[in-house]
Enzyme design. Structure first.
Site, mmCIF file in Angstrom:
data_model
loop_
_atom_site.group_PDB
_atom_site.id
_atom_site.type_symbol
_atom_site.label_atom_id
_atom_site.label_comp_id
_atom_site.label_asym_id
_atom_site.label_seq_id
_atom_site.Cartn_x
_atom_site.Cartn_y
_atom_site.Cartn_z
ATOM 1 N N HIS A 428 -0.645 -5.347 6.867
ATOM 2 C CA HIS A 428 -1.983 -5.715 6.380
ATOM 3 C C HIS A 428 -3.090 -4.898 7.029
ATOM 4 O O HIS A 428 -4.261 -5.018 6.645
ATOM 5 C CB HIS A 428 -2.240 -7.208 6.627
ATOM 6 N N ASP A 432 -3.637 -3.734 1.295
ATOM 7 C CA ASP A 432 -4.198 -5.016 0.875
ATOM 8 C C ASP A 432 -3.299 -5.653 -0.183
ATOM 9 O O ASP A 432 -2.414 -5.013 -0.754
ATOM 10 C CB ASP A 432 -5.624 -4.855 0.345
#
Length: 458
Positions: A428, A432
């Protein structure tokens, strides 16, 4: 007597050979020293001896197999002689720089006692196994190259029968026999030793020659009532290091289901053709190729992030790893350059990796350099998972089992569908959720409509 010590340093594939002359005589007592194939490896486990004390060995015969936390390596003999001492028992830790085995050699058989020190310069693995000849690469191991050199044979004149036209020891011997009219002895054992099916009974073998056979599930469990402590070694040790580093990455997950009805039908049609080519065609080559086509559109998933999180490197090659559950533990070999491979080529390479993985004979090149990973938990029976990213990669997918489930078509009619679930994990810090979802949808579209892959194949 003479003492020959193979003193191999802790650097990749570099070695030097020393001959120390102490008195007149006809025999050499050689100590083959375990050397370090990989940086930062200081010990290896001796998992199998091919010989015992008193056996005669020839050049290039396999002596033993050792396993580090990175790969298994077979150590071969450099001389003809008699095994006088084995310095380790099975599963004992062999330390780098210490003797593995003593070999007694007859000095009259090609060993030059006048030569006190012979230096061999360091050479990388690629330089050992690849050589440019007349515009193409000739593949051969260092042992095969030495055999060719000693018999004044040009590798460019020998036809290789191994994978990718690799020149094997048998090819050199056959070439030599054609030149001299000699009768060759029976071929040595194959390099890949396929495992026996678990259902087969294994005949009794001498204790010093027998490999460890996996314990059948149906065997009664004996409860000893005592605690047992054993060191973490080999691939299990590598798994500890990798997973400890992996869980420092902030993961996020994304799941979906794929209707593989058309792909199941396509595979059934292609299986006979694959069998004619000697290839076992599973679903995994299609999953891998579809992932590669998706990575062309979303290269951030085929990238790596440096330790300081300041730079992202987009990898040109799609080296897609396939997680395998083996007797040695979890290993993840990878198929190199999937972006330029056909589905059949991927299937052929997977067959090779699976055979080597089952036999515990995967090399370093097979286990390193991965850029993206797929883990097929469905072969065991799972549906969803939470896969852990393998650093320095930034994404991984876990594939569930294929199930026949009811679904509705566009007209609201119930039909029988071949459904598979997929679970993605991504880093992350640089990926995304929207990017992961778009990649998954593209990968899904290729598999649900396999003919659409033809539009993007190169």
């Amino acid at each position: 007597k003479y003492v020959c010590v193979f003193d191999k340093s802790a650097f990749k594939f570099s070695h030097q050979q020393r001959l120390f002359r102490t008195s007149a005589g006809n025999l050499f007592h050689n100590k083959i020293i375990l050397f370090c194939y990989f940086m930062n490896v200081m010990l290896e486990t001796c998992v199998y001896w091919y010989i015992k004390e008193g056996d005669s060995v020839s050049q290039f015969d396999s002596i033993c197999e050792v396993q580090s936390d990175k790969a298994s390596v077979t150590i071969t003999s450099r001389y003809d002689g008699i095994i006088r001492k084995l310095h380790y028992n099975l599963d004992e830790i062999a330390y780098v720089g210490k003797p593995l085995v003593d070999i007694e050699i007859d000095a009259s058989k090609g060993v030059a006692p006048e030569e006190d020190v012979v230096e061999t310069p360091a050479m990388s693995h690629e330089e050992h196994t690849h050589q440019e000849i007349k515009g193409h690469k000739t593949l051969a191991t260092p042992a095969v190259r030495r055999l060719a050199m000693e018999n004044n044979i040009k590798l460019s004149e020998v036809v290789g029968t191994g994978k990718d036209n690799r020149i094997l020891k048998e090819d050199i011997l056959n070439y030599l026999a054609k030149q001299t009219g000699a009768i060759l002895p029976p071929s040595p054992k194959a390099e890949i030793i396929p495992p026996l099916p678990k259902s087969e009974t294994v005949p009794a073998a001498p204790k010093d020659k027998a490999r460890k056979i996996p314990v059948p599930v149906s065997r009664p469990i004996v409860f000893s009532g005592k605690d047992k402590t054993e060191p973490i070694t080999g691939f299990h040790k590598a798994m500890v290091k990798t997973m400890s580093a992996a869980l420092k990455i902030p993961h996020f997950g994304y799941c979906d289901e794929i209707d593989l009805t058309q792909l199941v039908q396509l595979r059934e049609e292609m299986k006979p053709l694959a069998q004619i080519r000697g290839i076992k065609l599973s679903f995994m080559p299609f999953f891998i190729k579809a992932a590669s086509l998706g990575l062309l559109q979303y290269p951030i998933l085929n990238a790596s992030l440096d330790e300081s999180c300041q730079n992202v490197t987009y990898k040109a090659s799609h080296n897609i790893g396939v997680a395998m559950d083996t007797e040695q533990g979890l290993i993840v070999p990878n198929v190199k350059n999937v972006q330029v491979c056909s589905v059949f080529e991927i299937a052929s390479e997977l067959n090779r990796l699976q055979a080597l993985g089952s036999a515990g004979q995967l090399g370093t090149s097979d286990l390193t350099g991965g850029t993206f990973t797929l883990s097929n938990i469905g072969t065991i029976g799972g549906t969803y998972a939470k896969p852990v990213i393998l650093p320095p990669e930034v994404a991984i997918g876990a594939l569930g089992k294929i199930q026949i489930l009811p679904r509705f078509n566009g007209k609201g009619e119930v039909f029988k569908a071949q459904i598979m679930n997929v679970s993605w994990s991504a880093d992350h810090r640089i990926i995304d959720g929207a990017t992961m979802a778009r990649f998954s949808n593209l990968w899904k579209s290729y598999l649900e409509n396999p003919a659409s892959m033809l539009l993007d194949l190169k």
